[in-house]
Scaffold this motif. Structure first.
Motif, short mmCIF file in Angstrom:
data_model
loop_
_atom_site.label_atom_id
_atom_site.label_comp_id
_atom_site.label_asym_id
_atom_site.label_seq_id
_atom_site.Cartn_x
_atom_site.Cartn_y
_atom_site.Cartn_z
N ALA A 65 42.83 42.07 28.31
CA ALA A 65 42.15 42.72 29.42
C ALA A 65 41.64 41.69 30.43
O ALA A 65 41.47 42.00 31.62
N VAL A 66 41.39 40.47 29.97
CA VAL A 66 40.96 39.38 30.86
C VAL A 66 42.17 38.64 31.42
O VAL A 66 42.27 38.40 32.64
N ILE A 67 43.12 38.29 30.55
CA ILE A 67 44.23 37.42 30.95
C ILE A 67 45.16 38.07 31.97
O ILE A 67 45.49 37.47 32.99
N LEU A 68 45.58 39.31 31.71
CA LEU A 68 46.55 39.95 32.62
C LEU A 68 46.00 40.12 34.04
O LEU A 68 46.65 39.70 35.00
N PRO A 69 44.81 40.73 34.23
CA PRO A 69 44.27 40.81 35.60
C PRO A 69 44.00 39.44 36.22
O PRO A 69 44.13 39.26 37.43
N ALA A 70 43.61 38.47 35.36
CA ALA A 70 43.34 37.12 35.88
C ALA A 70 44.61 36.47 36.40
O ALA A 70 44.63 35.87 37.48
N VAL A 71 45.70 36.59 35.65
CA VAL A 71 46.98 36.02 36.08
C VAL A 71 47.48 36.75 37.33
O VAL A 71 47.95 36.13 38.29
N GLY A 72 47.37 38.08 37.32
CA GLY A 72 47.77 38.86 38.50
C GLY A 72 46.97 38.48 39.73
O GLY A 72 47.54 38.27 40.82
N SER A 73 45.66 38.37 39.57
CA SER A 73 44.80 37.97 40.70
C SER A 73 45.12 36.55 41.16
O SER A 73 45.10 36.27 42.37
N ALA A 74 45.42 35.66 40.21
CA ALA A 74 45.76 34.28 40.57
C ALA A 74 47.01 34.22 41.43
O ALA A 74 47.08 33.47 42.40
N ILE A 75 48.03 35.04 41.08
CA ILE A 75 49.26 35.09 41.87
C ILE A 75 48.95 35.57 43.29
O ILE A 75 49.43 35.00 44.28
N VAL A 76 48.11 36.60 43.39
CA VAL A 76 47.76 37.17 44.69
C VAL A 76 46.94 36.17 45.52
O VAL A 76 47.21 35.94 46.69
N PHE A 77 45.91 35.58 44.90
CA PHE A 77 45.07 34.61 45.62
C PHE A 77 45.87 33.38 46.04
O PHE A 77 45.61 32.79 47.09
N ASN A 78 46.83 32.99 45.21
CA ASN A 78 47.61 31.79 45.46
C ASN A 78 48.48 31.89 46.71
O ASN A 78 48.80 30.88 47.33
N ILE A 79 48.86 33.11 47.09
CA ILE A 79 49.67 33.29 48.31
C ILE A 79 48.80 33.62 49.51
O ILE A 79 49.31 33.93 50.59
N GLY A 80 47.48 33.59 49.33
CA GLY A 80 46.57 33.79 50.45
C GLY A 80 46.19 35.23 50.70
O GLY A 80 45.66 35.55 51.77
N ALA A 81 46.45 36.12 49.74
CA ALA A 81 46.07 37.53 49.88
C ALA A 81 44.90 37.84 48.96
O ALA A 81 44.32 36.93 48.36
N SER A 82 44.56 39.12 48.82
CA SER A 82 43.49 39.51 47.92
C SER A 82 43.87 40.82 47.24
O SER A 82 44.82 41.48 47.64
N THR A 83 43.11 41.18 46.21
CA THR A 83 43.38 42.43 45.50
C THR A 83 42.59 43.59 46.08
O THR A 83 42.60 44.69 45.53
N GLY A 84 41.91 43.37 47.20
CA GLY A 84 41.15 44.44 47.85
C GLY A 84 39.87 44.73 47.11
O GLY A 84 39.27 43.84 46.49
N GLY A 85 39.44 45.99 47.14
CA GLY A 85 38.24 46.39 46.40
C GLY A 85 36.99 45.68 46.87
O GLY A 85 36.63 45.72 48.05
N THR A 86 36.32 45.00 45.93
CA THR A 86 35.05 44.34 46.25
C THR A 86 35.23 43.16 47.21
O THR A 86 34.23 42.65 47.73
N ASP A 87 36.46 42.71 47.43
CA ASP A 87 36.68 41.67 48.45
C ASP A 87 36.24 42.16 49.83
O ASP A 87 35.81 41.37 50.67
N ILE A 88 36.35 43.46 50.06
CA ILE A 88 35.91 44.04 51.34
C ILE A 88 34.39 43.90 51.46
O ILE A 88 33.88 43.56 52.53
N VAL A 89 33.68 44.16 50.36
CA VAL A 89 32.22 43.99 50.36
C VAL A 89 31.87 42.53 50.66
O VAL A 89 30.94 42.24 51.43
N ALA A 90 32.62 41.61 50.06
CA ALA A 90 32.38 40.17 50.30
C ALA A 90 32.59 39.82 51.76
O ALA A 90 31.82 39.05 52.34
N MET A 91 33.63 40.38 52.38
CA MET A 91 33.91 40.11 53.79
C MET A 91 32.79 40.63 54.69
O MET A 91 32.39 39.98 55.66
N ILE A 92 32.25 41.81 54.36
CA ILE A 92 31.15 42.38 55.15
C ILE A 92 29.89 41.54 55.00
O ILE A 92 29.21 41.24 55.99
N LEU A 93 29.58 41.15 53.76
CA LEU A 93 28.40 40.32 53.52
C LEU A 93 28.51 38.99 54.25
O LEU A 93 27.53 38.48 54.81
N HIS A 94 29.71 38.42 54.23
CA HIS A 94 29.94 37.14 54.89
C HIS A 94 29.73 37.25 56.40
O HIS A 94 29.22 36.32 57.04
#
Length: 293
Positions: A126-155
């Motif tokens: 449950a930790v490894i699969l989403p972590a690897v998936g997120s790493a692939i997404v972050f590595n190409i300069g994208a995001s998985t959405g969701g709470t990243d939107i909250v982070a962008m607003i706070l920033h």
């Protein structure tokens, strides 16, 4: 001809296709971890998936995939209001694509009960699969959405430290999970929350890992030719002097993949057994042949 029709060169088109394929691969791997391992075990580590797991327990008529659609849609609307359409970019696609993949997994592999009876093993996946998936997404300069939107607003609108704010929100979800599902599940959720960021960082470094090879040899021309012609890489050459002998030597520095570094090491071992080689790991190589700026 291709540039005239699309306005893009062949390399740009291939880069776009590669980006899209990797983005969806990363999101799908993340979805498998959520649907197969997180959801049936009630592992609410935080984020939209954790919130959706809790909501699906409180409102059992709707599954986790449905709530991810609703939560992500709400966050996207909030993002449009506070950030504008242009600022959202691929975040909108990622939010809905992840929701789609979770719903697809739950349709294809409905999990009423956990896959195994080993809770710790389930938590690891449950930790490894989403972590690897997120790493692939972050590595190409994208995001998985969701709470990243909250982070962008706070920033954009506050001076609040984003990492701390998201950590507190994730911790709140974990505490609710502990209340709903019991102390054991709550403790697993806390452990998963701690491990999540560590595994993501480790996965990103592993994806980008390269070997920086420094070679001091009596046969620099042969080694240089091997690097250029056999490995299809380049190298930087500089002159140096030995501190003990004061002999002048040519030093070759090159950046290779793990496989290429092993091939070069084996070649030098045969060509010059007395050569001096240092091989250092690096996860950030920027330049031609590697990651662009």
């Amino acid at each position: 001809m291709l540039k005239e029709k699309t306005g893009l060169t062949r390399d740009q088109l291939l880069a776009g296709v590669r980006f899209f394929v990797l983005l969806n691969c990363g999101l799908f791997i993340t979805a498998v971890g959520i649907a197969i391992f997180k959801t049936p075990n009630h592992f609410a580590f935080g984020g939209t998936s954790g919130l959706s797991i809790i909501l699906s327990t409180l409102f059992p008529h709707w599954n986790v995939g449905t709530f991810m659609w609703l939560v992500n849609a709400a966050l996207v609307l909030v993002g449009f209001v506070f950030l504008g359409v242009r600022s959202m970019g691929w975040t909108v696609y990622s939010s809905f694509a992840l929701s789609f993949f979770v719903s697809l997994c739950q349709k294809l592999w409905p999990m009423i009960h956990p896959l195994t009876t080993d809770t710790f093993l389930e938590m690891c996946f449950a930790v490894i699969l989403p972590a690897v998936g997120s790493a692939i997404v972050f590595n190409i300069g994208a995001s998985t959405g969701g709470t990243d939107i909250v982070a962008m607003i706070l920033h954009k609108y506050t001076s609040l430290e984003i990492g701390r704010a998201l950590m507190f929100s994730d911790l709140g979800i974990v505490l609710v999970a502990a209340y709903l599902y019991g102390a054991q599940t709550g403790l697993y959720c806390i452990l998963g929350l701690i491990l999540k960021s560590t595994v993501v960082d480790g996965a990103i470094e592993s994806l980008n890992l390269r070997k920086v090879c420094t070679v001091i040899t009596s046969h620099p021309d042969q080694v240089e030719q091997f690097i250029v012609e056999k490995l299809n890489r380049s190298a930087t050459e500089q002159k140096a002097f030995g501190a003990y002998t004061h002999d002048e030597r040519r030093v070759l520095v090159t950046v290779l993949t793990r496989r290429e570094a092993a091939v070069l090491r084996n070649y030098i071992r045969i060509t010059d057994p007395h050569a001096f080689i240092t091989i250092v790991n690096s996860s950030e190589i920027i330049g031609k042949g590697f990651r662009s700026i």
